[in-house]
Design an enzyme around this catalytic site. Structure first.
Site, PDB file in Angstrom:
ATOM      1  N   SER A 159       0.846  -1.192   0.000  1.00 18.35           N
ATOM      2  CA  SER A 159       0.000   0.000   0.000  1.00 18.35           C
ATOM      3  C   SER A 159       0.884   1.244   0.000  1.00 18.35           C
ATOM      4  O   SER A 159       2.069   1.180   0.338  1.00 18.35           O
ATOM      5  CB  SER A 159      -0.871  -0.013   1.259  1.00 18.35           C
ATOM      6  OG  SER A 159      -1.571   1.201   1.374  1.00 18.35           O
ATOM      7  N   TYR A 172      -2.050  -0.615  10.324  1.00 17.38           N
ATOM      8  CA  TYR A 172      -2.144  -0.935   8.890  1.00 17.38           C
ATOM      9  C   TYR A 172      -0.897  -0.429   8.166  1.00 17.38           C
ATOM     10  O   TYR A 172      -0.320  -1.126   7.320  1.00 17.38           O
ATOM     11  CB  TYR A 172      -3.422  -0.314   8.329  1.00 17.38           C
ATOM     12  CG  TYR A 172      -3.724  -0.668   6.892  1.00 17.38           C
ATOM     13  CD1 TYR A 172      -3.917  -1.991   6.499  1.00 17.38           C
ATOM     14  CD2 TYR A 172      -3.826   0.322   5.917  1.00 17.38           C
ATOM     15  CE1 TYR A 172      -4.202  -2.309   5.178  1.00 17.38           C
ATOM     16  CE2 TYR A 172      -4.121   0.018   4.601  1.00 17.38           C
ATOM     17  CZ  TYR A 172      -4.305  -1.300   4.225  1.00 17.38           C
ATOM     18  OH  TYR A 172      -4.585  -1.607   2.919  1.00 17.38           O
TER      19      TYR A 172
HETATM   20  P1  NAD Z   1     -11.794  -6.090   0.422  1.00 19.11           P
HETATM   21  O1  NAD Z   1     -12.118  -5.839   1.855  1.00 19.11           O
HETATM   22  O2  NAD Z   1     -12.779  -5.705  -0.633  1.00 19.11           O
HETATM   23  O3  NAD Z   1     -11.434  -7.627   0.225  1.00 19.11           O
HETATM   24  C1  NAD Z   1     -10.698  -8.357   1.131  1.00 19.11           C
HETATM   25  C2  NAD Z   1     -11.112  -9.825   0.965  1.00 19.11           C
HETATM   26  O4  NAD Z   1     -10.293 -10.603   1.842  1.00 19.11           O
HETATM   27  C3  NAD Z   1     -12.568 -10.092   1.365  1.00 19.11           C
HETATM   28  O5  NAD Z   1     -13.212 -10.848   0.350  1.00 19.11           O
HETATM   29  C4  NAD Z   1     -12.457 -10.904   2.651  1.00 19.11           C
HETATM   30  O6  NAD Z   1     -13.491 -11.869   2.819  1.00 19.11           O
HETATM   31  C5  NAD Z   1     -11.104 -11.571   2.471  1.00 19.11           C
HETATM   32  N1  NAD Z   1     -10.486 -11.940   3.730  1.00 19.11           N
HETATM   33  C6  NAD Z   1     -10.381 -11.185   4.865  1.00 19.11           C
HETATM   34  N2  NAD Z   1      -9.773 -11.880   5.830  1.00 19.11           N
HETATM   35  C7  NAD Z   1      -9.472 -13.093   5.306  1.00 19.11           C
HETATM   36  C8  NAD Z   1      -8.827 -14.243   5.819  1.00 19.11           C
HETATM   37  N3  NAD Z   1      -8.372 -14.296   7.084  1.00 19.11           N
HETATM   38  N4  NAD Z   1      -8.661 -15.311   5.014  1.00 19.11           N
HETATM   39  C9  NAD Z   1      -9.134 -15.278   3.739  1.00 19.11           C
HETATM   40  N5  NAD Z   1      -9.757 -14.225   3.202  1.00 19.11           N
HETATM   41  C10 NAD Z   1      -9.916 -13.129   3.973  1.00 19.11           C
HETATM   42  O7  NAD Z   1     -10.378  -5.409   0.202  1.00 19.11           O
HETATM   43  P2  NAD Z   1      -9.774  -4.588  -1.008  1.00 19.11           P
HETATM   44  O8  NAD Z   1      -9.994  -3.162  -0.741  1.00 19.11           O
HETATM   45  O9  NAD Z   1     -10.176  -5.163  -2.314  1.00 19.11           O
HETATM   46  O10 NAD Z   1      -8.221  -4.826  -0.753  1.00 19.11           O
HETATM   47  C11 NAD Z   1      -7.485  -5.890  -1.306  1.00 19.11           C
HETATM   48  C12 NAD Z   1      -6.048  -5.706  -0.884  1.00 19.11           C
HETATM   49  O11 NAD Z   1      -5.588  -4.431  -1.342  1.00 19.11           O
HETATM   50  C13 NAD Z   1      -5.825  -5.711   0.625  1.00 19.11           C
HETATM   51  O12 NAD Z   1      -4.595  -6.311   0.917  1.00 19.11           O
HETATM   52  C14 NAD Z   1      -5.777  -4.234   0.958  1.00 19.11           C
HETATM   53  O13 NAD Z   1      -5.095  -4.003   2.166  1.00 19.11           O
HETATM   54  C15 NAD Z   1      -5.033  -3.721  -0.250  1.00 19.11           C
HETATM   55  N6  NAD Z   1      -5.165  -2.298  -0.522  1.00 19.11           N
HETATM   56  C16 NAD Z   1      -6.370  -1.705  -0.715  1.00 19.11           C
HETATM   57  C17 NAD Z   1      -6.426  -0.352  -1.003  1.00 19.11           C
HETATM   58  C18 NAD Z   1      -7.724   0.334  -1.232  1.00 19.11           C
HETATM   59  O14 NAD Z   1      -7.707   1.560  -1.479  1.00 19.11           O
HETATM   60  N7  NAD Z   1      -8.844  -0.361  -1.174  1.00 19.11           N
HETATM   61  C19 NAD Z   1      -5.260   0.399  -1.097  1.00 19.11           C
HETATM   62  C20 NAD Z   1      -4.042  -0.223  -0.894  1.00 19.11           C
HETATM   63  C21 NAD Z   1      -4.004  -1.568  -0.628  1.00 19.11           C
END
Ligand code: NAD
Length: 279
Positions: A159, A172
């Site tokens: 991130s 985080y």
């Molecule tokens: P999201 O919350 O939409 O999806 C996360 C998924 O992970 C969900 O389907 C959830 O059920 C699953 N999950 C959670 N805990 C779990 C576990 N213990 N075992 C298996 N599955 C599990 O998240 P997102 O926003 O699509 O983010 C995806 C990745 O991108 C993450 O690593 C997040 O930190 C990273 N990220 C997101 C952003 C953003 O702006 N959304 C920015 C930088 C990084």
């Protein structure tokens, strides 16, 4: 690299890719891009219903790749092991792993009525575990399979806050810095100990509105940007939040032979946020 890899490096036909957290907003889009390029996709998520929905959508688009949903918890060794066995039965091998499961929670986020000094340890630990251990454990299990085959690609999801921490989200930020650091460590380890054909890289998405950050970026009542949301837009030279498709080019590149000599890097996909000093 064979010549067709120059003209069509993103043909993933016959390759199988595991995506943890694959039911999430960002990763389900990566799955769509990959299956469209011919890959067989295994969506590993602890929310099986959501994973199955993603798979149903993948199977409804014109694509040659297959898709399966497998219930798995990235924090439980036994659960990932069982999921990997199910994937191997279906696809025979695993060529790529995207460690997508991750996220933050409001209990680990400072606010006017919750100072840093009050953040509960269990919430902090939850965030560390999900982002860092949740990347390491699947990398151990699937990395071992890759080590035996002497090839494979791992893509972690870091991130922006790994480069410089963002206000309010200490756990985080630190956990994602750990993911970037681990990406470099594992890249070196796999190349030196097992095969130079095993690569490990990461993407660092900028700001995408998803479930984990909606409460920070938009007002739940009006849907308007919060001050923090507006500040992000003001510090993003491209002047907008990312949409999940914005990640596809980098994801395909880092998983494909087009990046055959690249390992241990973290690529920002952020509309210029990390390049801008704010002035
Ligand atoms: P999201 O919350 O939409 O999806 C996360 C998924 O992970 C969900 O389907 C959830 O059920 C699953 N999950 C959670 N805990 C779990 C576990 N213990 N075992 C298996 N599955 C599990 O998240 P997102 O926003 O699509 O983010 C995806 C990745 O991108 C993450 O690593 C997040 O930190 C990273 N990220 C997101 C952003 C953003 O702006 N959304 C920015 C930088 C990084």
């Amino acid at each position: 690299m064979m010549s067709n890899e120059f003209t069509n490096p993103y043909d993933f036909t016959g390759q199988s890719i595991v995506i943890t957290g694959g039911a999430g907003i960002l990763c389900r889009e990566m799955a769509r891009a990959l299956v469209t390029c011919g890959a067989n996709i295994a969506i590993l998520d602890y929310n099986l219903e959501a994973a199955q929905q993603v798979v149903d959508n993948l199977l409804s688009i014109p694509a040659t790749g297959k898709a399966i949903a497998v219930k798995a918890n990235v924090l439980e060794n036994v659960s990932i092991q069982a999921a990997v066995e199910a994937v191997l039965v279906e696809f025979g091998q695993i060529d790529g792993l995207i460690n997508g499961a991750g996220g933050n929670k409001s209990e680990a986020t400072t606010s006017p009525d919750k100072t840093f000094f009050d953040l509960p340890q269990d919430a902090l630990r939850w965030v560390f575990d999900l982002n860092l251990l949740g990347t390491i454990i699947p990398s151990q299990i699937i990395g071992k399979h890759m080590a035996l085959r002497k090839e494979g690609v791992i893509l972690n999801v870091s991130s922006m806050n790994a480069f410089r921490p963002l206000t309010r989200i200490p756990a985080y930020s630190a956990a994602k810095a750990g993911v970037s650091n681990f990406t470099q460590w594992l890249a070196v380890h796999m190349a030196q100990e097992y095969s130079s054909r095993i690569r490990v890289n990461a993407i660092a998405p900028g700001f995408f509105i998803t479930e984990q950050n909606r409460f920070l970026l938009t007002d739940p009542g009006t849907g308007e940007l919060t001050r923090r949301g507006q500040s992000i837009i003001d510090h993003t030279p491209m002047g907008r939040f990312g949409s999940p498709e914005d990640l596809n080019g980098t994801v395909l590149w880092l998983l494909s032979p087009a990046s055959a000599f690249i390992t241990g890097i973290v690529v920002p996909v952020d509309g210029g946020f990390s390049a801008f000093s704010g002035v």
